[in-house]
Scaffold this motif. Structure first.
Motif, PDB file in Angstrom:
ATOM      1  N   GLN A   1      19.138   6.729   1.687  1.00  0.00           N
ATOM      2  CA  GLN A   1      18.182   6.841   2.777  1.00  0.00           C
ATOM      3  C   GLN A   1      16.773   6.678   2.231  1.00  0.00           C
ATOM      4  N   ALA A   2      16.019   5.792   2.859  1.00  0.00           N
ATOM      5  CA  ALA A   2      14.664   5.524   2.383  1.00  0.00           C
ATOM      6  C   ALA A   2      13.746   6.684   2.709  1.00  0.00           C
ATOM      7  N   GLN A   3      12.892   7.034   1.733  1.00  0.00           N
ATOM      8  CA  GLN A   3      11.864   8.054   1.951  1.00  0.00           C
ATOM      9  C   GLN A   3      10.566   7.586   1.328  1.00  0.00           C
ATOM     10  N   LEU A   4       9.480   7.753   2.086  1.00  0.00           N
ATOM     11  CA  LEU A   4       8.146   7.460   1.601  1.00  0.00           C
ATOM     12  C   LEU A   4       7.316   8.724   1.818  1.00  0.00           C
ATOM     13  N   VAL A   5       6.725   9.240   0.756  1.00  0.00           N
ATOM     14  CA  VAL A   5       5.979  10.493   0.849  1.00  0.00           C
ATOM     15  C   VAL A   5       4.565  10.274   0.323  1.00  0.00           C
ATOM     16  N   GLU A   6       3.610  10.378   1.252  1.00  0.00           N
ATOM     17  CA  GLU A   6       2.203  10.202   0.879  1.00  0.00           C
ATOM     18  C   GLU A   6       1.606  11.531   0.418  1.00  0.00           C
ATOM     19  N   SER A   7       0.603  11.428  -0.428  1.00  0.00           N
ATOM     20  CA  SER A   7      -0.150  12.599  -0.866  1.00  0.00           C
ATOM     21  C   SER A   7      -1.548  12.145  -1.276  1.00  0.00           C
ATOM     22  N   GLY A   8      -2.449  13.117  -1.400  1.00  0.00           N
ATOM     23  CA  GLY A   8      -3.781  12.820  -1.897  1.00  0.00           C
ATOM     24  C   GLY A   8      -4.877  12.805  -0.859  1.00  0.00           C
ATOM     25  N   GLY A   9      -4.525  12.973   0.401  1.00  0.00           N
ATOM     26  CA  GLY A   9      -5.543  12.999   1.432  1.00  0.00           C
ATOM     27  C   GLY A   9      -6.350  14.290   1.389  1.00  0.00           C
ATOM     28  N   GLY A  10      -7.408  14.340   2.208  1.00  0.00           N
ATOM     29  CA  GLY A  10      -8.225  15.540   2.248  1.00  0.00           C
ATOM     30  C   GLY A  10      -9.580  15.269   2.850  1.00  0.00           C
ATOM     31  N   PRO A  14     -19.285  11.666   2.414  1.00  0.00           N
ATOM     32  CA  PRO A  14     -19.607  10.229   2.347  1.00  0.00           C
ATOM     33  C   PRO A  14     -20.060   9.842   0.941  1.00  0.00           C
ATOM     34  N   GLY A  15     -19.560   8.688   0.499  1.00  0.00           N
ATOM     35  CA  GLY A  15     -19.848   8.235  -0.852  1.00  0.00           C
ATOM     36  C   GLY A  15     -18.850   8.712  -1.883  1.00  0.00           C
ATOM     37  N   GLY A  16     -17.979   9.624  -1.494  1.00  0.00           N
ATOM     38  CA  GLY A  16     -16.999  10.170  -2.422  1.00  0.00           C
ATOM     39  C   GLY A  16     -15.772   9.288  -2.574  1.00  0.00           C
ATOM     40  N   SER A  17     -14.822   9.802  -3.344  1.00  0.00           N
ATOM     41  CA  SER A  17     -13.604   9.039  -3.658  1.00  0.00           C
ATOM     42  C   SER A  17     -12.365   9.897  -3.437  1.00  0.00           C
ATOM     43  N   LEU A  18     -11.280   9.217  -3.126  1.00  0.00           N
ATOM     44  CA  LEU A  18      -9.960   9.830  -3.057  1.00  0.00           C
ATOM     45  C   LEU A  18      -8.942   8.825  -3.571  1.00  0.00           C
ATOM     46  N   ARG A  19      -7.848   9.345  -4.086  1.00  0.00           N
ATOM     47  CA  ARG A  19      -6.745   8.492  -4.499  1.00  0.00           C
ATOM     48  C   ARG A  19      -5.480   8.932  -3.775  1.00  0.00           C
ATOM     49  N   LEU A  20      -4.952   8.028  -2.965  1.00  0.00           N
ATOM     50  CA  LEU A  20      -3.702   8.305  -2.256  1.00  0.00           C
ATOM     51  C   LEU A  20      -2.526   7.797  -3.082  1.00  0.00           C
ATOM     52  N   SER A  21      -1.429   8.522  -2.985  1.00  0.00           N
ATOM     53  CA  SER A  21      -0.189   8.102  -3.629  1.00  0.00           C
ATOM     54  C   SER A  21       0.926   8.068  -2.598  1.00  0.00           C
ATOM     55  N   CYS A  22       1.856   7.169  -2.797  1.00  0.00           N
ATOM     56  CA  CYS A  22       3.045   7.091  -1.946  1.00  0.00           C
ATOM     57  C   CYS A  22       4.255   6.949  -2.858  1.00  0.00           C
ATOM     58  N   ALA A  23       4.999   8.028  -2.971  1.00  0.00           N
ATOM     59  CA  ALA A  23       6.205   8.024  -3.791  1.00  0.00           C
ATOM     60  C   ALA A  23       7.401   7.649  -2.916  1.00  0.00           C
ATOM     61  N   THR A  24       8.189   6.706  -3.388  1.00  0.00           N
ATOM     62  CA  THR A  24       9.330   6.239  -2.599  1.00  0.00           C
ATOM     63  C   THR A  24      10.646   6.584  -3.289  1.00  0.00           C
ATOM     64  N   SER A  25      11.683   6.657  -2.481  1.00  0.00           N
ATOM     65  CA  SER A  25      13.030   6.831  -2.991  1.00  0.00           C
ATOM     66  C   SER A  25      13.990   6.191  -1.996  1.00  0.00           C
ATOM     67  N   GLY A  26      15.173   5.842  -2.492  1.00  0.00           N
ATOM     68  CA  GLY A  26      16.180   5.264  -1.613  1.00  0.00           C
ATOM     69  C   GLY A  26      15.993   3.794  -1.309  1.00  0.00           C
ATOM     70  N   LEU A 100      12.335  -8.263   3.999  1.00  0.00           N
ATOM     71  CA  LEU A 100      13.233  -8.943   4.938  1.00  0.00           C
ATOM     72  C   LEU A 100      13.117  -8.238   6.291  1.00  0.00           C
ATOM     73  N   ASP A 101      14.214  -7.714   6.820  1.00  0.00           N
ATOM     74  CA  ASP A 101      14.143  -7.044   8.119  1.00  0.00           C
ATOM     75  C   ASP A 101      14.060  -5.530   7.976  1.00  0.00           C
ATOM     76  N   LEU A 102      13.815  -5.059   6.766  1.00  0.00           N
ATOM     77  CA  LEU A 102      13.706  -3.627   6.515  1.00  0.00           C
ATOM     78  C   LEU A 102      12.231  -3.222   6.540  1.00  0.00           C
ATOM     79  N   ASN A 103      11.946  -2.124   7.206  1.00  0.00           N
ATOM     80  CA  ASN A 103      10.558  -1.691   7.390  1.00  0.00           C
ATOM     81  C   ASN A 103      10.542  -0.167   7.478  1.00  0.00           C
ATOM     82  N   TYR A 104       9.866   0.478   6.530  1.00  0.00           N
ATOM     83  CA  TYR A 104       9.862   1.933   6.463  1.00  0.00           C
ATOM     84  C   TYR A 104       8.437   2.459   6.436  1.00  0.00           C
ATOM     85  N   TRP A 105       8.282   3.682   7.012  1.00  0.00           N
ATOM     86  CA  TRP A 105       6.973   4.326   7.073  1.00  0.00           C
ATOM     87  C   TRP A 105       7.038   5.727   6.494  1.00  0.00           C
ATOM     88  N   GLY A 106       5.914   6.142   5.923  1.00  0.00           N
ATOM     89  CA  GLY A 106       5.761   7.529   5.536  1.00  0.00           C
ATOM     90  C   GLY A 106       5.260   8.339   6.716  1.00  0.00           C
TER      91      GLY A 106
END
Length: 115
Positions: A1-10, A14-26, A100-106
């Protein structure tokens, strides 16, 4: 089973930085085109950046030069480095995997740019 898990938001100023990550499995990560989308309140979801399996990136005009997408196939993870953030970057950011025809979202991660 496909899983996409985002992290790093907050919350960032203004002018600052963030780094988002998306760890996948399946999924066989190396085959997939990975993307970051965002959706602000009352607006449609829009593509922010994408990266092909060969590492070739593309960006929306609104983030070009400020955001960088990258992928680590060994870790099955995609990243979005966001610099020089603006209030208009405030949105829920979603990770997407497409092949292809596979499309998954976090589930999304909130990014708020405010002083």
């Amino acid at each position: 089973q496909a899983q996409l898990v985002e992290s790093g938001g907050g919350l960032v100023q203004p002018g600052g930085s963030l780094r988002l990550s998306c760890a996948t499995s399946g999924i066989y990560f190396g085959n997939y085109i990975m993307g970051w989308y965002r959706q602000a309140p009352g607006k449609q979801r829009e593509l922010v950046a994408g990266i092909r399996s060969n590492g070739s990136p593309n960006y929306s005009d609104s983030v070009k030069g400020r955001f960088t997408i990258s992928r680590d196939n060994a870790k099955s993870t995609v990243y979005l480095q966001m610099n020089s953030l603006k209030p208009e970057d405030t949105a829920v950011y979603y990770c997407n995997a497409r092949w292809l025809d596979l499309n998954y979202w976090g589930q999304g991660t909130q990014v708020t740019v405010s002083s």
